[in-house]
Design a protein around this motif. Structure first.
Motif, mmCIF file in Angstrom:
data_model
loop_
_atom_site.group_PDB
_atom_site.id
_atom_site.type_symbol
_atom_site.label_atom_id
_atom_site.label_comp_id
_atom_site.label_asym_id
_atom_site.label_seq_id
_atom_site.Cartn_x
_atom_site.Cartn_y
_atom_site.Cartn_z
ATOM 1 N N CYS A 176 24.244 65.955 18.406
ATOM 2 C CA CYS A 176 23.229 65.954 17.350
ATOM 3 C C CYS A 176 21.914 65.309 17.781
ATOM 4 C CB CYS A 176 23.754 65.233 16.114
ATOM 5 S SG CYS A 176 25.159 66.053 15.326
ATOM 6 N N GLU A 177 22.007 64.259 18.588
ATOM 7 C CA GLU A 177 20.796 63.510 18.919
ATOM 8 C C GLU A 177 19.935 64.177 19.981
ATOM 9 O OE1 GLU A 177 21.849 59.001 17.681
ATOM 10 O OE2 GLU A 177 22.761 59.676 19.539
ATOM 11 N N THR A 178 20.408 65.276 20.548
ATOM 12 C CA THR A 178 19.625 65.933 21.599
ATOM 13 C C THR A 178 19.026 67.266 21.145
ATOM 14 O OG1 THR A 178 21.594 67.057 22.466
ATOM 15 C CG2 THR A 178 21.063 64.901 23.411
ATOM 16 N N LYS A 179 19.294 67.671 19.923
ATOM 17 C CA LYS A 179 18.885 69.005 19.476
ATOM 18 C C LYS A 179 17.488 69.084 18.866
ATOM 19 C CE LYS A 179 23.525 70.828 18.703
ATOM 20 N NZ LYS A 179 24.465 71.293 17.699
ATOM 21 N N MET A 180 16.918 67.945 18.509
ATOM 22 C CA MET A 180 15.581 67.945 17.910
ATOM 23 C C MET A 180 14.667 67.054 18.729
ATOM 24 S SD MET A 180 15.995 67.613 13.759
ATOM 25 C CE MET A 180 14.311 67.803 13.221
ATOM 26 N N THR B 134 7.736 59.762 1.861
ATOM 27 C CA THR B 134 7.160 60.937 1.216
ATOM 28 C C THR B 134 6.374 61.676 2.279
ATOM 29 O OG1 THR B 134 5.277 59.608 0.556
ATOM 30 C CG2 THR B 134 6.973 60.003 -1.117
ATOM 31 N N GLY B 135 6.548 62.944 2.310
ATOM 32 C CA GLY B 135 5.867 63.756 3.302
ATOM 33 C C GLY B 135 6.512 65.114 3.341
ATOM 34 N N SER B 136 5.912 65.979 4.116
ATOM 35 C CA SER B 136 6.484 67.315 4.228
ATOM 36 C C SER B 136 6.873 67.558 5.677
ATOM 37 C CB SER B 136 5.474 68.366 3.758
ATOM 38 O OG SER B 136 4.309 68.265 4.548
ATOM 39 N N ILE B 137 7.653 68.584 5.870
ATOM 40 C CA ILE B 137 8.124 68.935 7.204
ATOM 41 C C ILE B 137 7.506 70.279 7.579
ATOM 42 C CG2 ILE B 137 10.274 69.883 6.239
ATOM 43 C CD1 ILE B 137 11.674 68.864 8.830
ATOM 44 N N SER B 138 6.971 70.372 8.784
ATOM 45 C CA SER B 138 6.286 71.594 9.223
ATOM 46 C C SER B 138 7.288 72.724 9.470
ATOM 47 C CB SER B 138 5.506 71.313 10.512
ATOM 48 O OG SER B 138 6.417 71.040 11.577
ATOM 49 N N ASN B 139 6.762 73.939 9.530
ATOM 50 C CA ASN B 139 7.621 75.100 9.807
ATOM 51 C C ASN B 139 8.323 74.946 11.153
ATOM 52 O OD1 ASN B 139 6.481 75.976 7.464
ATOM 53 N ND2 ASN B 139 5.598 77.835 8.300
ATOM 54 N N LYS B 140 7.593 74.444 12.150
ATOM 55 C CA LYS B 140 8.163 74.259 13.490
ATOM 56 C C LYS B 140 9.366 73.312 13.408
ATOM 57 C CE LYS B 140 7.073 72.244 18.004
ATOM 58 N NZ LYS B 140 8.136 71.237 18.000
ATOM 59 N N CYS B 141 9.185 72.193 12.700
ATOM 60 C CA CYS B 141 10.264 71.212 12.605
ATOM 61 C C CYS B 141 11.399 71.700 11.709
ATOM 62 C CB CYS B 141 9.719 69.864 12.147
ATOM 63 S SG CYS B 141 8.671 69.097 13.406
ATOM 64 N N CYS B 142 11.075 72.514 10.728
ATOM 65 C CA CYS B 142 12.132 73.146 9.919
ATOM 66 C C CYS B 142 13.022 73.986 10.831
ATOM 67 C CB CYS B 142 11.521 74.039 8.835
ATOM 68 S SG CYS B 142 11.356 73.224 7.241
ATOM 69 N N VAL C 111 17.044 73.447 11.345
ATOM 70 C CA VAL C 111 18.060 74.477 11.113
ATOM 71 C C VAL C 111 18.912 74.673 12.374
ATOM 72 C CG1 VAL C 111 18.417 76.934 10.608
ATOM 73 C CG2 VAL C 111 16.813 75.590 9.236
ATOM 74 N N VAL C 112 18.274 74.620 13.555
ATOM 75 C CA VAL C 112 19.025 74.719 14.813
ATOM 76 C C VAL C 112 19.960 73.516 14.965
ATOM 77 C CG1 VAL C 112 18.801 74.655 17.341
ATOM 78 C CG2 VAL C 112 17.332 76.171 15.995
ATOM 79 N N LEU C 113 19.502 72.361 14.524
ATOM 80 C CA LEU C 113 20.311 71.138 14.556
ATOM 81 C C LEU C 113 21.627 71.367 13.816
ATOM 82 C CD1 LEU C 113 20.469 67.949 15.055
ATOM 83 C CD2 LEU C 113 19.507 67.758 12.766
ATOM 84 N N GLY C 114 21.524 72.037 12.669
ATOM 85 C CA GLY C 114 22.718 72.352 11.886
ATOM 86 C C GLY C 114 22.941 71.383 10.748
ATOM 87 N N LYS C 115 23.599 71.876 9.719
ATOM 88 C CA LYS C 115 23.813 71.096 8.498
ATOM 89 C C LYS C 115 24.711 69.878 8.737
ATOM 90 C CE LYS C 115 24.332 71.689 3.598
ATOM 91 N NZ LYS C 115 24.344 72.646 2.520
ATOM 92 N N VAL C 116 25.740 70.039 9.568
ATOM 93 C CA VAL C 116 26.660 68.923 9.834
ATOM 94 C C VAL C 116 25.907 67.769 10.492
ATOM 95 C CG1 VAL C 116 28.661 68.192 11.210
ATOM 96 C CG2 VAL C 116 28.737 70.340 9.947
ATOM 97 N N CYS D 129 14.093 74.164 4.304
ATOM 98 C CA CYS D 129 13.949 74.626 5.688
ATOM 99 C C CYS D 129 14.804 75.855 5.944
ATOM 100 C CB CYS D 129 14.337 73.516 6.666
ATOM 101 S SG CYS D 129 13.066 72.250 6.821
ATOM 102 N N PHE D 130 16.035 75.823 5.453
ATOM 103 C CA PHE D 130 16.937 76.950 5.675
ATOM 104 C C PHE D 130 16.376 78.222 5.050
ATOM 105 C CE2 PHE D 130 20.695 79.617 5.072
ATOM 106 C CZ PHE D 130 21.212 79.575 6.359
ATOM 107 N N ALA D 131 15.846 78.109 3.837
ATOM 108 C CA ALA D 131 15.258 79.264 3.150
ATOM 109 C C ALA D 131 14.041 79.776 3.911
ATOM 110 C CB ALA D 131 14.877 78.892 1.721
ATOM 111 N N LEU D 132 13.235 78.857 4.400
ATOM 112 C CA LEU D 132 12.029 79.212 5.139
ATOM 113 C C LEU D 132 12.363 79.936 6.439
ATOM 114 C CD1 LEU D 132 8.845 78.562 5.188
ATOM 115 C CD2 LEU D 132 9.514 76.850 6.880
ATOM 116 N N ILE D 133 13.338 79.412 7.163
ATOM 117 C CA ILE D 133 13.712 79.967 8.471
ATOM 118 C C ILE D 133 14.521 81.250 8.305
ATOM 119 C CG2 ILE D 133 14.961 79.499 10.643
ATOM 120 C CD1 ILE D 133 12.267 77.870 10.076
ATOM 121 N N ASP D 134 15.356 81.261 7.286
ATOM 122 C CA ASP D 134 16.232 82.401 7.053
ATOM 123 C C ASP D 134 15.448 83.638 6.603
ATOM 124 O OD1 ASP D 134 18.927 83.173 7.255
ATOM 125 O OD2 ASP D 134 19.075 83.280 5.073
#
Length: 96
Positions: free
Chosen positions: A15-19, A34-42, A46-51, A85-90
């Motif tokens: 997990c710690e090497t995927k992002m 408080t803040g938002s996450i960019s499309n790139k980081c989304c 998502v590649v990192l995975g939900k788990v 993020c999942f909705a955006l990427i999906d």
């Protein structure tokens, strides 16, 4: 204790090497502050995975530095960040 279990999951899934660090910080800020996450980081999230996402958030909540935060609020924000993020990427925008 749950920490050992989380560490095991994090280790097994790398997990710690995927992002990249910039995206880790962005995701962290959007969940714990408080803040938002960019499309790139989304995309990285998502590649990192939900788990991995879930256990990393839980492990952060176990840190004494964050003892004053409401875990339910943080978990809700982490789920919201993941879902957004999942909705955006999906479903990429037609202009992509």
């Amino acid at each position: 204790m749950a920490t050992k279990e989380n560490d095991q999951i994090i280790k097994e899934n790398n997990c710690e090497t995927k992002m990249g660090l910039p995206c880790v910080l962005e995701a962290f800020t959007s969940i714990f502050n408080t803040g938002s996450i960019s499309n790139k980081c989304c995309g990285e999230l998502v590649v990192l995975g939900k788990v991995c996402h879930s256990v990393l958030v839980k492990r952060t909540l176990e840190n004494p530095l964050f003892k004053d935060l409401n875990p339910a609020t943080i978990i809700a924000k982490s789920i919201q960040t993941w879902n957004n993020c999942f909705a955006l990427i999906d479903s990429p925008s037609p202009s992509a």
